[in-house]
Design a protein around this motif. Structure first.
Motif, mmCIF file in Angstrom:
data_model
loop_
_atom_site.group_PDB
_atom_site.id
_atom_site.type_symbol
_atom_site.label_atom_id
_atom_site.label_comp_id
_atom_site.label_asym_id
_atom_site.label_seq_id
_atom_site.Cartn_x
_atom_site.Cartn_y
_atom_site.Cartn_z
ATOM 1 N N GLN A 84 0.989 -1.292 0.108
ATOM 2 C CA GLN A 84 0.079 -0.128 0.004
ATOM 3 C C GLN A 84 0.754 1.048 0.194
ATOM 4 O OE1 GLN A 84 -3.596 -0.964 0.707
ATOM 5 N NE2 GLN A 84 -3.471 0.665 -1.003
ATOM 6 N N TYR A 85 1.985 1.085 0.567
ATOM 7 C CA TYR A 85 2.912 2.489 0.776
ATOM 8 C C TYR A 85 4.213 1.939 0.246
ATOM 9 C CZ TYR A 85 -0.549 2.726 4.339
ATOM 10 O OH TYR A 85 -1.734 2.624 4.957
ATOM 11 N N VAL A 86 5.182 2.873 -0.063
ATOM 12 C CA VAL A 86 6.611 2.574 -0.388
ATOM 13 C C VAL A 86 7.175 2.357 1.021
ATOM 14 C CG1 VAL A 86 8.465 3.440 -1.419
ATOM 15 C CG2 VAL A 86 6.511 3.540 -2.683
ATOM 16 N N GLU A 87 7.676 1.206 1.198
ATOM 17 C CA GLU A 87 8.610 1.066 2.569
ATOM 18 C C GLU A 87 9.896 0.687 2.161
ATOM 19 O OE1 GLU A 87 7.339 2.571 5.042
ATOM 20 O OE2 GLU A 87 5.186 2.101 5.366
ATOM 21 N N GLN A 88 10.809 1.575 2.137
ATOM 22 C CA GLN A 88 12.244 1.050 1.569
ATOM 23 C C GLN A 88 12.695 -0.151 2.437
ATOM 24 O OE1 GLN A 88 14.523 4.536 2.125
ATOM 25 N NE2 GLN A 88 13.346 5.771 0.814
ATOM 26 N N THR A 89 12.182 0.007 3.827
ATOM 27 C CA THR A 89 12.557 -1.397 4.700
ATOM 28 C C THR A 89 12.412 -2.605 4.085
ATOM 29 O OG1 THR A 89 12.274 0.028 6.475
ATOM 30 C CG2 THR A 89 12.780 -2.079 6.985
ATOM 31 N N TYR A 90 10.828 -2.573 3.452
ATOM 32 C CA TYR A 90 10.300 -3.594 2.964
ATOM 33 C C TYR A 90 11.091 -4.170 1.616
ATOM 34 C CZ TYR A 90 6.340 -3.260 6.463
ATOM 35 O OH TYR A 90 5.790 -3.167 7.552
ATOM 36 N N ALA A 91 11.288 -3.175 1.015
ATOM 37 C CA ALA A 91 11.770 -3.279 -0.418
ATOM 38 C C ALA A 91 13.157 -4.053 -0.203
ATOM 39 C CB ALA A 91 11.919 -1.967 -1.038
ATOM 40 N N ALA A 92 14.067 -3.400 0.559
ATOM 41 C CA ALA A 92 15.255 -3.669 0.662
ATOM 42 C C ALA A 92 15.322 -5.479 1.122
ATOM 43 C CB ALA A 92 16.125 -3.022 1.757
ATOM 44 N N GLU A 93 14.524 -5.568 2.317
ATOM 45 C CA GLU A 93 14.361 -6.903 2.785
ATOM 46 C C GLU A 93 14.053 -7.977 1.712
ATOM 47 O OE1 GLU A 93 11.596 -7.081 5.841
ATOM 48 O OE2 GLU A 93 12.966 -5.765 7.257
ATOM 49 N N LEU A 94 13.003 -7.678 0.867
ATOM 50 C CA LEU A 94 12.701 -8.672 -0.400
ATOM 51 C C LEU A 94 13.844 -8.634 -1.269
ATOM 52 C CD1 LEU A 94 9.952 -9.828 -1.014
ATOM 53 C CD2 LEU A 94 9.532 -7.957 -2.336
ATOM 54 N N LEU A 95 14.635 -7.624 -1.751
ATOM 55 C CA LEU A 95 15.596 -7.637 -2.647
ATOM 56 C C LEU A 95 16.603 -8.439 -2.356
ATOM 57 C CD1 LEU A 95 15.097 -3.907 -3.931
ATOM 58 C CD2 LEU A 95 14.876 -5.925 -5.411
ATOM 59 N N GLU A 96 16.948 -8.475 -1.008
ATOM 60 C CA GLU A 96 18.129 -9.326 -0.403
ATOM 61 C C GLU A 96 17.707 -10.896 -0.616
ATOM 62 O OE1 GLU A 96 18.711 -7.432 3.461
ATOM 63 O OE2 GLU A 96 19.635 -5.928 2.404
ATOM 64 N N SER A 97 16.548 -11.212 -1.050
ATOM 65 C CA SER A 97 16.223 -12.586 -0.905
ATOM 66 C C SER A 97 16.595 -13.103 -2.418
ATOM 67 C CB SER A 97 14.640 -12.603 -0.665
ATOM 68 O OG SER A 97 13.833 -12.690 -1.730
ATOM 69 N N GLY A 98 17.148 -14.451 -2.397
ATOM 70 C CA GLY A 98 17.569 -14.997 -3.722
ATOM 71 C C GLY A 98 18.387 -13.913 -4.517
ATOM 72 N N ALA A 99 19.134 -13.211 -3.965
ATOM 73 C CA ALA A 99 19.824 -12.420 -4.835
ATOM 74 C C ALA A 99 19.136 -11.456 -5.823
ATOM 75 C CB ALA A 99 21.093 -13.170 -5.705
ATOM 76 N N GLY A 100 17.704 -11.196 -5.548
ATOM 77 C CA GLY A 100 17.138 -10.186 -6.188
ATOM 78 C C GLY A 100 16.663 -10.790 -7.559
ATOM 79 N N ALA A 101 16.817 -11.904 -7.935
ATOM 80 C CA ALA A 101 16.172 -12.505 -9.160
ATOM 81 C C ALA A 101 14.702 -12.779 -9.243
ATOM 82 C CB ALA A 101 17.189 -13.450 -9.627
ATOM 83 N N GLY A 102 13.993 -12.827 -9.977
ATOM 84 C CA GLY A 102 12.513 -13.014 -9.940
ATOM 85 C C GLY A 102 11.957 -12.466 -8.702
ATOM 86 N N ILE A 103 12.044 -11.251 -8.682
ATOM 87 C CA ILE A 103 11.534 -10.590 -7.377
ATOM 88 C C ILE A 103 11.034 -9.086 -7.865
ATOM 89 C CG2 ILE A 103 12.342 -8.966 -5.433
ATOM 90 C CD1 ILE A 103 11.543 -11.636 -4.483
ATOM 91 N N GLY A 104 9.710 -8.887 -7.369
ATOM 92 C CA GLY A 104 9.255 -7.642 -7.795
ATOM 93 C C GLY A 104 8.477 -6.890 -6.598
ATOM 94 N N TYR A 105 8.590 -5.474 -6.400
ATOM 95 C CA TYR A 105 7.836 -4.883 -4.976
ATOM 96 C C TYR A 105 7.424 -3.529 -5.932
ATOM 97 C CZ TYR A 105 7.624 -2.101 -0.956
ATOM 98 O OH TYR A 105 7.069 -1.592 0.075
ATOM 99 N N LEU A 106 5.980 -3.358 -5.757
ATOM 100 C CA LEU A 106 5.108 -2.608 -6.370
ATOM 101 C C LEU A 106 4.134 -1.867 -5.482
ATOM 102 C CD1 LEU A 106 4.474 -3.817 -10.065
ATOM 103 C CD2 LEU A 106 5.896 -2.313 -9.459
ATOM 104 N N LEU A 107 3.908 -0.670 -5.745
ATOM 105 C CA LEU A 107 2.721 0.122 -5.199
ATOM 106 C C LEU A 107 1.458 -0.643 -5.857
ATOM 107 C CD1 LEU A 107 3.042 3.673 -4.979
ATOM 108 C CD2 LEU A 107 2.717 2.392 -3.002
ATOM 109 N N LYS A 108 0.501 -0.878 -4.699
ATOM 110 C CA LYS A 108 -0.798 -1.570 -5.174
ATOM 111 C C LYS A 108 -1.468 -0.668 -6.433
ATOM 112 C CE LYS A 108 -2.971 -4.615 -2.055
ATOM 113 N NZ LYS A 108 -4.162 -4.463 -0.748
#
Lengths: 212, 380
Positions: A84-108
């Motif tokens: 719902q919001y842009v949270e840099q914390t969440y984006a960073a945690e997500l991108l660190e998983s699996g070296a960032g391949a096949g990952i997306g973080y988008l606003l609703k």
């Protein structure tokens, strides 16, 4: 492509199912909470997962935690997280998983641009990285040097790179030639002291790793 | 005129005072010290059959009763109700020890000298083998000393009452009650904000996303240059705009990342959204108590909003760390300074909010800059 959707708002969940099916994808399951998401992935083995960050039972970041857990269990599974919001914390945690391949973080909000949204999901499923332009915008604002040295056009291009776009796609978006885009990207990498990199998601990662 | 305590009664004119019940009440108050005295007496006797261990045991067992008795008899010299305090048991135990060790015998000696003395003088014609004239003079002197005794007794009774009150309910107990009710009010507001955020998030926001998606799908089916296509396109843009505005509104109401990830992450996020570049250095081990985190977060949000709006700064910095159990947050900028709490409600509001959690706000903002806001919040 077979997709599992996790979203607790029924209206939106049904809408997402209709949207993806319209673009020729198969929705294997659509669930309303994190435990059901883990179970559905175990059962259906989909190609991609689309999940909300905030879900029952705690209505905090269950969806994000489930996404991280899924990445750990199935590193090849593509995951697109909607927030719902842009949270840099969440984006960073997500991108660190699996070296960032096949990952997306988008606003609703991006779901509304249906074609771009489905394209983003396709890019993620193909092993690419998609980061919401809003995250990049905030990161650009936070760090002054040396990002301040980028021209507005270069910042725009960096944002599109973060979205996981190809040079051709960026050229189309900005109404310029691919050669011009390549030149911008070379300039960006030079200004940020990054070695040029041809692979799509890895250049996003390089930029984001630098930004963190 | 009504007096609520023995000490207040002392300030009355002599005749109304001597005619009032206060000297009698004070005397009764002091005489009641015979009761804890009995406890000490029993303890003393206990040492004979029970050995040296017996006396402390008897005294310890009598302490709750002595405390209860002190609380009850205080009403004789002090009619003001005692406020409830959180550490009541500890305070009562302290008072009981004090009473058993010192107060009771001081009370009784005081009573014996001030009342016993004049009474013996008055009775001298009967009990003393003296010349009649001397005995009569002594008797008259004794009668004249009685009003003095009334003052002495009331003064000691009143002073003792003040001591007992100070031990059972420290000064400012009522004030801290006010602060606690303010803290409850702030907590209630916080719960309400969270509810509003949740309602907007689960309701309006989801529907708008859904609407935007439907309009997006409708656009796919319509040629862009048809009148309907243009209308749908406009509606779609407006829905997206409304969504963006709603998102900012909800974020201002309550920070979900603060609840989920704590102060450090929330401060980094709010600094990331600031149009002025802000460096963040938050050194915290784990989570702090929720009221501390929420208050600190609001201080930083407000300070950064002011920084962006008024300071004309080109950069800012936020630091947060815990020093000896106190959270210290500093927000600085290189702007033009001149921030004045008297001018706006923002800084005053922050100070009010801090007062609830026992925190302090200091501000240094000379004209010409730079501005430094420092906040200290006890974490215990």
């Amino acid at each position: 492509m077979r997709v599992v959707i996790a979203e607790d708002a029924v209206l939106l969940r049904e809408g997402l199912v209709g949207l993806l099916e319209r673009f020729g994808h198969t929705v294997a399951a659509s669930v309303g909470d994190a435990p059901a998401l883990l179970a559905a992935v175990a059962e259906h083995r989909p190609d991609a997962v689309v999940t909300d960050v905030r879900m029952p039972p705690g209505f905090s970041d269950e969806g994000l935690r489930a996404a991280l857990e899924l990445r750990e269990r199935h590193p090849e599974l593509a995951v697109l997280v909607l927030s719902q919001y842009v949270e840099q914390t969440y984006a960073a945690e997500l991108l660190e998983s699996g070296a960032g391949a096949g990952i997306g973080y988008l606003l609703k909000d991006r779901i509304g641009d249906v074609r771009e949204f489905v394209e983003a999901l396709d890019r993620v499923a193909a092993g690419g990285t998609v980061v919401d332009p809003e995250v990049v915008r905030q990161l650009l604002r936070r760090r002054r040097d040396p990002l301040a040295r980028l021209t507005p056009r270069e910042q725009q291009v960096l944002g599109l790179i973060a979205e996981g776009r190809t040079n051709a796609s960026i050229a189309k978006e900005l109404f310029v030639t691919e050669a011009a885009v390549a030149k911008h990207i070379a300039n960006i990498f030079a200004k940020l002291d990054l070695p040029p990199e041809s692979d799509g998601h890895r250049r996003v990662l390089a930029v984001l790793a630098y930004l963190r | 005129m009504l007096n609520r305590t023995a000490l207040e009664a002392l300030t009355r004119r002599p005749l109304p005072f001597l005619g009032s019940a206060w000297p009698w009440r004070s005397a009764a108050y002091l005489l009641a010290s015979a009761v804890p005295g009995v406890a000490v007496g029993v303890a003393a006797f206990a040492t004979i059959p029970l050995g040296w261990v017996g006396a402390p045991v008897v005294l310890a067992l009598s302490l709750p009763f002595v405390a209860w008795f002190e609380r009850r008899r205080l009403r004789l010299v002090d009619g003001v109700p005692l406020p409830e305090v959180p550490d009541r048991r500890r305070r009562e135990a302290g008072l009981a020890v004090f009473t058993v060790l010192a107060l009771w015998w001081i009370d009784l000696i005081m009573l014996a000298f001030t009342v016993g003395g004049p009474v013996i003088l008055i009775l001298s014609p009967v009990v003393q083998p003296l010349a009649d004239s001397v005995a009569v003079v002594a008797s008259v002197g004794g009668v004249l000393l009685l009003p003095v005794a009334a003052y002495t007794i009331t003064a000691w009774g009143g002073a003792r009452g003040v001591m007992v009150r100070a031990m059972l309910a420290p000064q400012g107990a009522e004030l801290s009650e006010v602060l606690r009710s303010r803290a409850r009010l702030v907590d209630a507001f916080e719960v309400e904000r969270r509810r509003i955020e949740r309602d907007l998030h689960d309701g309006a926001q989801q529907r708008l996303v859904s609407l935007s998606m439907t309009l997006g799908l409708a656009r796919l089916d319509l040629p862009d240059d048809s009148p309907t296509g243009r209308l749908i396109e406009r509606a779609h843009d407006e829905a997206k705009q409304a969504l963006a505005e709603l998102r900012e509104l909800i974020r201002g109401v309550h920070s979900q990342v603060l609840t989920d990830r704590g102060l450090g992450a929330a401060v980094r996020d709010v600094a990331g959204r600031s149009p002025v570049p802000v460096d963040v250095a938050v050194e915290l081990d784990g989570r702090l108590p929720a009221p501390v985190e929420v208050t600190a977060y609001y201080v930083v949000s407000e300070a950064l909003a002011n920084l962006a709006k008024h300071s004309r700064a080109t950069s800012g910095a936020v630091t947060a760390r815990v020093e000896r159990g106190t959270l210290v947050v500093e927000v600085r900028d290189d702007g033009t300074g001149g921030a004045d709490p008297a001018k706006g409600t923002g800084l005053t509001g922050l100070a009010d909010r801090l007062a609830v959690v026992g925190g302090r706000l200091s501000l240094s903002s000379p004209v010409g800059g730079p501005t430094l806001i420092r906040v200290e919040i006890p974490c215990a």
